[in-house]
Write an enzyme that holds these catalytic residues in place. Sequence first.
Site, PDB file in Angstrom:
ATOM      1  N   TYR A 183       0.827  -1.206   0.000  1.00 46.80           N
ATOM      2  CA  TYR A 183       0.000   0.000   0.000  1.00 46.80           C
ATOM      3  C   TYR A 183       0.864   1.260   0.000  1.00 46.80           C
ATOM      4  O   TYR A 183       0.446   2.314  -0.489  1.00 46.80           O
ATOM      5  CB  TYR A 183      -0.881   0.079   1.255  1.00 46.80           C
ATOM      6  CG  TYR A 183      -1.927  -0.971   1.457  1.00 46.80           C
ATOM      7  CD1 TYR A 183      -2.119  -2.023   0.566  1.00 46.80           C
ATOM      8  CD2 TYR A 183      -2.746  -0.913   2.570  1.00 46.80           C
ATOM      9  CE1 TYR A 183      -3.084  -2.977   0.794  1.00 46.80           C
ATOM     10  CE2 TYR A 183      -3.731  -1.866   2.809  1.00 46.80           C
ATOM     11  CZ  TYR A 183      -3.889  -2.911   1.919  1.00 46.80           C
ATOM     12  OH  TYR A 183      -4.849  -3.856   2.146  1.00 46.80           O
TER      13      TYR A 183
ATOM     14  N   ALA B  45      -4.415  -1.430  11.659  1.00 48.63           N
ATOM     15  CA  ALA B  45      -5.416  -0.365  11.497  1.00 48.63           C
ATOM     16  C   ALA B  45      -6.599  -0.834  10.659  1.00 48.63           C
ATOM     17  O   ALA B  45      -7.729  -0.374  10.861  1.00 48.63           O
ATOM     18  CB  ALA B  45      -4.778   0.868  10.868  1.00 48.63           C
ATOM     19  N   GLU B  46      -6.355  -1.743   9.712  1.00 47.94           N
ATOM     20  CA  GLU B  46      -7.473  -2.284   8.934  1.00 47.94           C
ATOM     21  C   GLU B  46      -8.513  -2.901   9.857  1.00 47.94           C
ATOM     22  O   GLU B  46      -9.714  -2.653   9.721  1.00 47.94           O
ATOM     23  CB  GLU B  46      -6.957  -3.340   7.947  1.00 47.94           C
ATOM     24  CG  GLU B  46      -6.137  -2.800   6.805  1.00 47.94           C
ATOM     25  CD  GLU B  46      -5.670  -3.892   5.871  1.00 47.94           C
ATOM     26  OE1 GLU B  46      -5.310  -3.576   4.731  1.00 47.94           O
ATOM     27  OE2 GLU B  46      -5.667  -5.086   6.281  1.00 47.94           O
ATOM     28  N   HIS B  47      -8.045  -3.711  10.795  1.00 48.61           N
ATOM     29  CA  HIS B  47      -8.971  -4.401  11.695  1.00 48.61           C
ATOM     30  C   HIS B  47      -9.511  -3.472  12.776  1.00 48.61           C
ATOM     31  O   HIS B  47     -10.662  -3.608  13.193  1.00 48.61           O
ATOM     32  CB  HIS B  47      -8.286  -5.611  12.328  1.00 48.61           C
ATOM     33  CG  HIS B  47      -8.021  -6.715  11.362  1.00 48.61           C
ATOM     34  ND1 HIS B  47      -8.990  -7.592  10.943  1.00 48.61           N
ATOM     35  CD2 HIS B  47      -6.889  -7.070  10.697  1.00 48.61           C
ATOM     36  CE1 HIS B  47      -8.470  -8.453  10.085  1.00 48.61           C
ATOM     37  NE2 HIS B  47      -7.203  -8.153   9.911  1.00 48.61           N
TER      38      HIS B  47
END
Length: 497
Positions: free
Chosen positions: A189, A207-209
Amino acid sequence: MEAAIIGGGIGGMVSALLLARAGSKVTLFERQERLGGRLAFEQDQRYRIDRGPTIVLLPEMLRSIAREAGIGDDEYELIRCDPMYRIHFSDGSSLTKWTDTDRMSEELNSLSAKDSSAFRRYMRDMDPLFQEAKEHFLEKTFLQRHTYLSWRNMKLFAKLRSYLSMRQMAESYFGDKRVIDAFSLQALYAGGLPSGSPSLYTFIPYAEHAFGIWYMKGGFASFAAVLERALYRENIKVYMGAQGAVRQIVTANGEVKGLLLADGTRHSYENIIYNGDFPHLAGMLQGEAEPIKQREFVPSSGCVLVYAGMNKRWEKGAGRTTHQFVMPESLQDSLRVIAAKQKLPGESEPLPAYYLFNPCEIDDEAAPPGETVLYFLIPAPIPVDLHSSYDWKKESSLLADRVLADAEEKLFPGLRDAIVWKKIRTPQDGLGEGWYRGGSFGIAPTWSQSGAFRPQYAPYNIKGLYSVGASMHPGSGVPLVMQGAKMLVNHLLEERA
């Protein structure tokens, strides 16, 4: 206070808005005929899809800075992607990423029961570390490098095991190779490699979760139009195209004096913010007795991007999500070979990993009724210069055909026959637009280009000269570039008070 901003990307526009709302007079110069930088659309008469960024991370950071810039929450819409994405492995298995910890643990059970319990430990460990790192890294600048190496930060580095790579950090929690890939591929990313990016970037999969992955209604590039409207509300002067092309930044005796435009026009300014790929800034300076000594930067990874419009709409679900990753047998080996050979994989070589964005899965209006628009991102090597003999157009087209065939077999039956519009972009296209060595994300997130070792917003000992963008601290990605603009403007206002 009066300031000029060179470049109308996200960093430039947010800086302009924050300055204007603090009472400064701001003029923005952009050499393209549009604003937004890497936030742009690819389109024809019928289809439109994001050219670059598609995944919205750290939504509250984006929202809060947008509010400070005078943009209301009602001016754009964020939609949570849940599931976040699905990863398809070469052995035929798959892993769906969910925001909810319990559901993600259940999903991991299908691959490895040990990794299911390890995930819960991973989230417990990362939560306090993220909050601490956010405060001391993402929201701090390091104009004096010694502040980065404070005793408090050194203790945090030890907790983060910053000597590990992002992949090694994943390996310290998980045992199954597929799960390790699933918690380290996010280095891509930021234009880095899982094995070449420091463990600090482990906060991306965390941070996604913790905060979710989001989709901006209408496409992420629509946010550029939101910012542009705000510029005009704040009476910020904007020059684009030939009128906005800056040739040089004029300095004298260690101070900014103004701009020289491409048409020979001169403008006087005491404060200039450069919003472009940072390695190009030194070459724009005119007037210093000695040239700026510029270090050699490692560029971020490049990409071959394939955009396609189809006269067919596939049923939702059936193994498809808005965001998907299709993996090779070994992600590590695949990325290593691409970097070493400096070429795209040939017809006899295995396909590399690729990312697939299907906005119609979450946004029915992303394409005309009954039709679909898709985006494919394939990691690529970096072209050294515009005059490389490598035939990017030909090789990218051959690779795109293979990826489309693979996606048809695994996910979208009848895909190729349904295509009525297709466009391919290569790193050489990015190079031609001023992206540093064709890298899609500015400079790479390596150990020597992170934290205090990444360029800071006042990069040279020249009064009134500043820089913002994907190559600057705290990093690439729209929310982080916005955070960099906020820190820069706060510093500038304090300095000029």
